[in-house]
Design a protein around this motif. Structure first.
Motif, PDB file in Angstrom:
ATOM      1  N   LYS A 180       0.807  -1.216   0.000  1.00 23.86           N
ATOM      2  CA  LYS A 180       0.000   0.000   0.000  1.00 23.86           C
ATOM      3  C   LYS A 180       0.843   1.271   0.000  1.00 23.86           C
ATOM      4  O   LYS A 180       0.300   2.366   0.097  1.00 23.86           O
ATOM      5  CB  LYS A 180      -0.931   0.010   1.224  1.00 23.86           C
ATOM      6  N   ARG A 181       2.150   1.120  -0.103  1.00 22.28           N
ATOM      7  CA  ARG A 181       3.020   2.300  -0.082  1.00 22.28           C
ATOM      8  C   ARG A 181       2.630   3.234  -1.223  1.00 22.28           C
ATOM      9  O   ARG A 181       2.172   2.814  -2.278  1.00 22.28           O
ATOM     10  CB  ARG A 181       4.489   1.898  -0.201  1.00 22.28           C
ATOM     11  N   LEU A 182       2.842   4.518  -0.994  1.00 23.14           N
ATOM     12  CA  LEU A 182       2.517   5.508  -2.011  1.00 23.14           C
ATOM     13  C   LEU A 182       3.450   5.360  -3.208  1.00 23.14           C
ATOM     14  O   LEU A 182       4.630   5.046  -3.056  1.00 23.14           O
ATOM     15  CB  LEU A 182       2.652   6.920  -1.422  1.00 23.14           C
ATOM     16  N   LEU A 183       2.901   5.589  -4.417  1.00 23.38           N
ATOM     17  CA  LEU A 183       3.728   5.558  -5.609  1.00 23.38           C
ATOM     18  C   LEU A 183       4.493   6.869  -5.727  1.00 23.38           C
ATOM     19  O   LEU A 183       3.942   7.945  -5.496  1.00 23.38           O
ATOM     20  CB  LEU A 183       2.849   5.343  -6.845  1.00 23.38           C
ATOM     21  N   HIS A 184       5.758   6.773  -6.079  1.00 21.49           N
ATOM     22  CA  HIS A 184       6.595   7.957  -6.187  1.00 21.49           C
ATOM     23  C   HIS A 184       7.223   8.018  -7.568  1.00 21.49           C
ATOM     24  O   HIS A 184       7.483   6.993  -8.201  1.00 21.49           O
ATOM     25  CB  HIS A 184       7.701   7.928  -5.118  1.00 21.49           C
ATOM     26  N   THR A 185       7.466   9.232  -8.011  1.00 20.47           N
ATOM     27  CA  THR A 185       8.112   9.396  -9.316  1.00 20.47           C
ATOM     28  C   THR A 185       9.615   9.247  -9.228  1.00 20.47           C
ATOM     29  O   THR A 185      10.269   9.061 -10.242  1.00 20.47           O
ATOM     30  CB  THR A 185       7.777  10.778  -9.912  1.00 20.47           C
ATOM     31  N   ASN A 186      10.162   9.330  -8.023  1.00 23.50           N
ATOM     32  CA  ASN A 186      11.601   9.125  -7.879  1.00 23.50           C
ATOM     33  C   ASN A 186      11.877   8.056  -6.831  1.00 23.50           C
ATOM     34  O   ASN A 186      11.132   7.902  -5.862  1.00 23.50           O
ATOM     35  CB  ASN A 186      12.337  10.433  -7.544  1.00 23.50           C
ATOM     36  N   ALA A 187      12.939   7.322  -7.060  1.00 22.63           N
ATOM     37  CA  ALA A 187      13.237   6.150  -6.244  1.00 22.63           C
ATOM     38  C   ALA A 187      13.699   6.513  -4.837  1.00 22.63           C
ATOM     39  O   ALA A 187      13.527   5.717  -3.914  1.00 22.63           O
ATOM     40  CB  ALA A 187      14.305   5.300  -6.935  1.00 22.63           C
ATOM     41  N   VAL A 188      14.283   7.682  -4.662  1.00 18.30           N
ATOM     42  CA  VAL A 188      14.731   8.083  -3.318  1.00 18.30           C
ATOM     43  C   VAL A 188      13.529   8.214  -2.395  1.00 18.30           C
ATOM     44  O   VAL A 188      13.533   7.707  -1.272  1.00 18.30           O
ATOM     45  CB  VAL A 188      15.530   9.404  -3.374  1.00 18.30           C
ATOM     46  N   ALA A 189      12.475   8.884  -2.876  1.00 15.35           N
ATOM     47  CA  ALA A 189      11.249   8.984  -2.080  1.00 15.35           C
ATOM     48  C   ALA A 189      10.651   7.604  -1.860  1.00 15.35           C
ATOM     49  O   ALA A 189      10.117   7.304  -0.787  1.00 15.35           O
ATOM     50  CB  ALA A 189      10.247   9.896  -2.771  1.00 15.35           C
ATOM     51  N   GLY A 190      10.763   6.736  -2.863  1.00 12.66           N
ATOM     52  CA  GLY A 190      10.229   5.379  -2.739  1.00 12.66           C
ATOM     53  C   GLY A 190      10.934   4.575  -1.669  1.00 12.66           C
ATOM     54  O   GLY A 190      10.291   3.881  -0.875  1.00 12.66           O
ATOM     55  N   ILE A 191      12.259   4.650  -1.631  1.00 16.92           N
ATOM     56  CA  ILE A 191      13.011   3.866  -0.634  1.00 16.92           C
ATOM     57  C   ILE A 191      12.768   4.416   0.767  1.00 16.92           C
ATOM     58  O   ILE A 191      12.676   3.660   1.737  1.00 16.92           O
ATOM     59  CB  ILE A 191      14.522   3.833  -0.965  1.00 16.92           C
ATOM     60  N   GLU A 192      12.636   5.733   0.885  1.00  8.51           N
ATOM     61  CA  GLU A 192      12.368   6.321   2.197  1.00  8.51           C
ATOM     62  C   GLU A 192      10.986   5.910   2.696  1.00  8.51           C
ATOM     63  O   GLU A 192      10.795   5.654   3.892  1.00  8.51           O
ATOM     64  CB  GLU A 192      12.506   7.836   2.128  1.00  8.51           C
ATOM     65  N   ASP A 193      10.026   5.818   1.778  1.00  8.64           N
ATOM     66  CA  ASP A 193       8.682   5.390   2.158  1.00  8.64           C
ATOM     67  C   ASP A 193       8.674   3.917   2.564  1.00  8.64           C
ATOM     68  O   ASP A 193       8.001   3.521   3.518  1.00  8.64           O
ATOM     69  CB  ASP A 193       7.714   5.626   0.999  1.00  8.64           C
ATOM     70  N   TYR A 194       9.435   3.101   1.839  1.00  7.75           N
ATOM     71  CA  TYR A 194       9.541   1.673   2.166  1.00  7.75           C
ATOM     72  C   TYR A 194      10.105   1.498   3.572  1.00  7.75           C
ATOM     73  O   TYR A 194       9.553   0.744   4.384  1.00  7.75           O
ATOM     74  CB  TYR A 194      10.438   0.984   1.141  1.00  7.75           C
ATOM     75  N   VAL A 195      11.189   2.199   3.865  1.00  8.48           N
ATOM     76  CA  VAL A 195      11.821   2.104   5.189  1.00  8.48           C
ATOM     77  C   VAL A 195      10.856   2.565   6.279  1.00  8.48           C
ATOM     78  O   VAL A 195      10.702   1.901   7.317  1.00  8.48           O
ATOM     79  CB  VAL A 195      13.120   2.931   5.232  1.00  8.48           C
TER      80      VAL A 195
END
Length: 199
Positions: free
Chosen positions: A77-92
């Motif tokens: 359910k993590r938010l979709l991000h256009t950049n991977a840095v925001a994605g990895i921070e959300d995953y963590v």
């Protein structure tokens, strides 16, 4: 599933059995806890347990699989991000927030998975692999965007998940009072591991 009955009263009793079993398995170790000891702590006769569970091993499997499946749902359910840095921070952040809500559950899952049979272990392993696949997708995005610099994404993903699961070792059963600070610290460490400063 380990819980047998489906009436409202039985479901309440099943919840209590799971809660008590989780505490006992973590505090004393799965092998050391007998069904008689569990029943005493729940406040019922030992024979009555079998109205709610198939076996102690099935109860262990239910506790571990519920934890791993719950974590997987959170990560999906993590938010979709256009950049991977925001994605990895959300995953963590999502991973750690889930762990903070159930330090006993992650402790049990990490320590006692060996008490499951082969089929049960395969099921749990599948849930964990699905969690890792989500992370690998983020890493692939970051490599493609040239914001992560990783030669072996599989190894990096395993290292990150090991690091996140290790929170229970550092904080034990105490719920951290400064969760936001801890999350930010782990986000920074993960980004540095990937060759990128956190945002």
């Amino acid at each position: 599933m380990a819980m047998m009955c489906s009436t409202p009263a039985a479901e309440l009793q099943g919840d209590r059995i799971r809660k008590v079993a989780l505490s006992l398995f973590v505090a004393q170790g799965y092998q050391a806890v007998s069904l008689r000891n569990l029943a005493i702590n729940v406040g019922i006769q030992a024979g009555s347990l079998y109205s709610h569970i198939e076996s102690k091993q099935c109860l262990l499997f239910e506790l571990i699989s519920m934890h791993e499946a719950g974590l997987l749902q959170v990560l999906k359910k993590r938010l979709l991000h256009t950049n991977a840095v925001a994605g990895i921070e959300d995953y963590v952040a999502s991973y750690l927030r889930f762990i903070f809500m159930g330090l006993q559950s992650v402790t049990l899952s990490q320590r006692e998975c060996g008490g499951l049979n082969e089929q049960q272990q395969d099921y749990v392993r599948g849930l964990r692999e699905s969690q890792q696949q989500i992370l690998l997708g983020i890493l692939a995005e970051g490599i493609s965007q040239r914001v992560f610099f990783v030669n072996a994404p599989d190894v990096a993903a395993q290292a990150i998940i090991t690091m996140l699961n290790g929170v229970y070792i550092w904080y034990g059963m105490e719920l951290p009072s400064k969760r936001a600070k801890i999350i930010a610290h782990y986000q920074s460490m993960v980004c540095q591991l990937l060759g990128r400063n956190s945002a």
